[in-house]
Design a protein around this motif. Structure first.
Motif, PDB file in Angstrom:
ATOM      1  N   LEU A   1       3.044  87.041  87.136  1.00  0.00           N
ATOM      2  CA  LEU A   1       3.862  87.842  86.234  1.00  0.00           C
ATOM      3  C   LEU A   1       4.714  88.837  87.012  1.00  0.00           C
ATOM      4  CD1 LEU A   1       2.125  86.471  84.056  1.00  0.00           C
ATOM      5  CD2 LEU A   1       2.040  88.659  82.888  1.00  0.00           C
ATOM      6  N   ALA A   2       4.199  89.370  88.096  1.00  0.00           N
ATOM      7  CA  ALA A   2       4.979  90.277  88.934  1.00  0.00           C
ATOM      8  C   ALA A   2       6.180  89.550  89.534  1.00  0.00           C
ATOM      9  CB  ALA A   2       4.102  90.860  90.035  1.00  0.00           C
ATOM     10  N   GLU A   3       5.972  88.301  89.930  1.00  0.00           N
ATOM     11  CA  GLU A   3       7.072  87.507  90.480  1.00  0.00           C
ATOM     12  C   GLU A   3       8.135  87.239  89.415  1.00  0.00           C
ATOM     13  OE1 GLU A   3       7.729  83.185  92.661  1.00  0.00           O
ATOM     14  OE2 GLU A   3       5.738  84.087  92.654  1.00  0.00           O
ATOM     15  N   ILE A   4       7.702  86.944  88.207  1.00  0.00           N
ATOM     16  CA  ILE A   4       8.632  86.710  87.105  1.00  0.00           C
ATOM     17  C   ILE A   4       9.379  88.007  86.773  1.00  0.00           C
ATOM     18  CG2 ILE A   4       8.784  86.123  84.650  1.00  0.00           C
ATOM     19  CD1 ILE A   4       6.319  84.214  85.220  1.00  0.00           C
ATOM     20  N   SER A   5       8.667  89.116  86.780  1.00  0.00           N
ATOM     21  CA  SER A   5       9.284  90.418  86.523  1.00  0.00           C
ATOM     22  C   SER A   5      10.347  90.742  87.571  1.00  0.00           C
ATOM     23  CB  SER A   5       8.211  91.505  86.494  1.00  0.00           C
ATOM     24  OG  SER A   5       8.790  92.766  86.282  1.00  0.00           O
ATOM     25  N   MET A   6      10.062  90.430  88.825  1.00  0.00           N
ATOM     26  CA  MET A   6      11.042  90.667  89.890  1.00  0.00           C
ATOM     27  C   MET A   6      12.290  89.820  89.678  1.00  0.00           C
ATOM     28  SD  MET A   6       8.623  91.224  93.312  1.00  0.00           S
ATOM     29  CE  MET A   6       9.499  89.961  94.129  1.00  0.00           C
ATOM     30  N   ALA A   7      12.113  88.585  89.212  1.00  0.00           N
ATOM     31  CA  ALA A   7      13.257  87.716  88.945  1.00  0.00           C
ATOM     32  C   ALA A   7      14.099  88.278  87.794  1.00  0.00           C
ATOM     33  CB  ALA A   7      12.788  86.301  88.619  1.00  0.00           C
ATOM     34  N   ILE A   8      13.433  88.820  86.781  1.00  0.00           N
ATOM     35  CA  ILE A   8      14.158  89.429  85.662  1.00  0.00           C
ATOM     36  C   ILE A   8      14.945  90.634  86.164  1.00  0.00           C
ATOM     37  CG2 ILE A   8      13.886  90.722  83.501  1.00  0.00           C
ATOM     38  CD1 ILE A   8      11.489  88.844  82.883  1.00  0.00           C
ATOM     39  N   ASP A   9      14.302  91.497  86.942  1.00  0.00           N
ATOM     40  CA  ASP A   9      14.954  92.706  87.456  1.00  0.00           C
ATOM     41  C   ASP A   9      16.111  92.369  88.395  1.00  0.00           C
ATOM     42  OD1 ASP A   9      13.163  94.216  85.995  1.00  0.00           O
ATOM     43  OD2 ASP A   9      11.865  94.658  87.716  1.00  0.00           O
ATOM     44  N   ALA A  10      16.001  91.296  89.159  1.00  0.00           N
ATOM     45  CA  ALA A  10      17.009  90.925  90.145  1.00  0.00           C
ATOM     46  C   ALA A  10      18.333  90.508  89.499  1.00  0.00           C
ATOM     47  CB  ALA A  10      16.487  89.799  91.030  1.00  0.00           C
ATOM     48  N   GLN A  11      18.308  90.148  88.230  1.00  0.00           N
ATOM     49  CA  GLN A  11      19.550  89.717  87.582  1.00  0.00           C
ATOM     50  C   GLN A  11      20.435  90.885  87.167  1.00  0.00           C
ATOM     51  OE1 GLN A  11      18.926  87.540  83.903  1.00  0.00           O
ATOM     52  NE2 GLN A  11      17.255  88.896  83.335  1.00  0.00           N
ATOM     53  N   TYR A  12      19.922  92.098  87.284  1.00  0.00           N
ATOM     54  CA  TYR A  12      20.684  93.286  86.911  1.00  0.00           C
ATOM     55  C   TYR A  12      21.010  94.099  88.155  1.00  0.00           C
ATOM     56  CZ  TYR A  12      18.865  92.003  82.345  1.00  0.00           C
ATOM     57  OH  TYR A  12      18.538  91.307  81.214  1.00  0.00           O
ATOM     58  N   PRO A  13      22.294  94.409  88.366  1.00  0.00           N
ATOM     59  CA  PRO A  13      22.639  95.223  89.538  1.00  0.00           C
ATOM     60  C   PRO A  13      22.108  96.642  89.392  1.00  0.00           C
ATOM     61  CG  PRO A  13      24.558  94.914  88.138  1.00  0.00           C
ATOM     62  CD  PRO A  13      23.443  94.080  87.560  1.00  0.00           C
ATOM     63  N   GLU A  14      21.726  97.207  90.529  1.00  0.00           N
ATOM     64  CA  GLU A  14      21.227  98.583  90.501  1.00  0.00           C
ATOM     65  C   GLU A  14      22.415  99.532  90.412  1.00  0.00           C
ATOM     66  OE1 GLU A  14      18.283  99.772  93.253  1.00  0.00           O
ATOM     67  OE2 GLU A  14      17.342  97.811  93.280  1.00  0.00           O
ATOM     68  N   VAL A  15      22.264 100.545  89.600  1.00  0.00           N
ATOM     69  CA  VAL A  15      23.299 101.541  89.410  1.00  0.00           C
ATOM     70  C   VAL A  15      22.908 102.811  90.139  1.00  0.00           C
ATOM     71  CG1 VAL A  15      24.576 102.902  87.717  1.00  0.00           C
ATOM     72  CG2 VAL A  15      23.864 100.555  87.158  1.00  0.00           C
ATOM     73  N   GLU A  16      23.775 103.261  91.024  1.00  0.00           N
ATOM     74  CA  GLU A  16      23.501 104.496  91.747  1.00  0.00           C
ATOM     75  C   GLU A  16      23.980 105.673  90.918  1.00  0.00           C
ATOM     76  OE1 GLU A  16      24.694 104.737  95.798  1.00  0.00           O
ATOM     77  OE2 GLU A  16      24.323 102.609  96.141  1.00  0.00           O
ATOM     78  N   GLU A  17      23.150 106.693  90.856  1.00  0.00           N
ATOM     79  CA  GLU A  17      23.520 107.893  90.120  1.00  0.00           C
ATOM     80  C   GLU A  17      24.162 108.883  91.084  1.00  0.00           C
ATOM     81  OE1 GLU A  17      20.415 109.525  87.738  1.00  0.00           O
ATOM     82  OE2 GLU A  17      19.627 107.556  87.238  1.00  0.00           O
ATOM     83  N   ASN A  18      25.272 109.466  90.661  1.00  0.00           N
ATOM     84  CA  ASN A  18      25.940 110.479  91.467  1.00  0.00           C
ATOM     85  C   ASN A  18      25.341 111.830  91.157  1.00  0.00           C
ATOM     86  OD1 ASN A  18      27.674 108.621  92.606  1.00  0.00           O
ATOM     87  ND2 ASN A  18      29.208 108.873  91.005  1.00  0.00           N
ATOM     88  N   ALA A  19      24.768 112.461  92.146  1.00  0.00           N
ATOM     89  CA  ALA A  19      24.154 113.773  91.970  1.00  0.00           C
ATOM     90  C   ALA A  19      25.151 114.835  92.408  1.00  0.00           C
ATOM     91  CB  ALA A  19      22.870 113.871  92.769  1.00  0.00           C
ATOM     92  N   GLU A  20      25.923 115.327  91.483  1.00  0.00           N
ATOM     93  CA  GLU A  20      26.906 116.363  91.790  1.00  0.00           C
ATOM     94  C   GLU A  20      26.605 117.634  91.068  1.00  0.00           C
ATOM     95  OE1 GLU A  20      31.027 115.290  91.711  1.00  0.00           O
ATOM     96  OE2 GLU A  20      30.486 113.216  92.040  1.00  0.00           O
TER      97      GLU A  20
END
Length: 61
Positions: A42-61
């Protein structure tokens, strides 16, 4: 020789991006309850699900 675990896991991994995430998750949880898949699977499947979404960096200003 046919291996049910590998068959189910391969099918769920192939479903990522083709089926709604919640459907893949619920199906995987069902196979966990039946003892076919493990939490590691299930962890492997979860990683595959997460990998389809690009990570968004937050700007800390």
């Amino acid at each position: 020789m046919f291996n049910l675990k590998d068959f189910i896991k391969k099918g769920l991994l192939n479903a990522v991006g083709r089926m709604a995430d919640y459907q893949v998750i619920l199906n995987a949880a069902g196979w966990l309850e039946k003892g076919v898949l493990s939490e590691k699977d299930l962890a492997e499947i979860s990683m595959a699900i997460d990998a389809q979404y690009p990570e968004v960096e937050e700007n800390a200003e």
